[in-house]
Every structure is written in C-alpha cells, then in structure tokens.
Design a protein around this motif. Structure first.
Motif: not given
Length: 131
Positions: A2-4, A97-99, A118-119
């Motif tokens: 899920i790309e935050l 999540f990633c952001i 963060f990936s």
C-alpha cells in the motif's frame, strides 16, 4: 504493498477541513460506536490517537492530517462514520506500507528514524515513528 505517499498527499489536500476538534471528535465517535473501547491519546504530546479494545488498538487516527488506519474486522462499524480518509488493514503488524520518507518528515515536521524500511513497514511502525 500500500503506497502511503499518495494517501498522505490526498489527506494533506483536505487539511483545511481537519482540526484538533475534528480529530478528537472522531476518536470519541469511534469509541461510542465500539462498546467497551477507550481512547488513548495525550493532548499536546502525540500526533496519533488510538482507540483500544481489550488492550488492542483497533483504530489509529492522525492529528496532523485527516487519516485513520483501522483493522478491517471493524469496517462495518467504521465506514459509516464521517472521516476524510479511512484505510483498513488486516493487522497493524503486517508490513504492507511504503512511503516517501521525506514526505513523512515534512508532514510531521521532524526527522524520522532510519531503523524502518520505508519500502515495507507496518501501521505500528508508522505510529511509533511519528507519534
């Protein structure tokens, strides 16, 4: 995954309709909707509030931007509540999540730890990084 990054950007676009009062109201609205739940938030000290049921967080609500993460098993209770952005997950421990780290830092106006990937990180990581 899920790309935050896009979720955070979308929430930032709605920041004009999000205040500390809205944040608190939503926390307590969730608490009223879920029997025996309690709010966990320290005013002026924390960027996230949580709703806890039986010692387990079921909803994480951001004070900075209009965003709430919730456990999907509470979806039928939470989706009818008004909130600009609700994002359901199966578990707050799943690394889904990633952001963009820079976006996270600019949103919360501070540097965040390099100890997180963060990936691929989980909701609990996000909470601990930015609370």
């Amino acid at each position: 995954m899920i790309e935050l990054t896009n979720v955070f950007r979308a929430a930032q676009e709605k920041i004009d309709c999000w205040s500390e009062e809205d944040f608190k109201s939503f926390l307590y609205l969730v608490c009223q909707a879920v029997d025996n739940s309690v709010v966990d938030w320290e005013a002026g000290d924390e960027e996230w509030g949580r709703v806890i049921l039986d010692s387990e967080p079921i909803v994480l609500v951001c004070a900075k931007i209009p965003l709430a993460l919730f456990l999907k098993r509470y979806e039928q209770i939470l989706l009818p509540l008004t909130m600009p952005l609700l994002l359901g997950v199966d578990s707050f421990d799943n690394e889904v999540f990633c952001i963009d780290k820079k976006l996270l830092e600019s949103t919360f106006e501070r540097e965040v730890s390099e100890q997180v990937n963060f990936s691929g990180f989980c909701a609990n990581d996000l909470w601990w990084l930015t609370v």
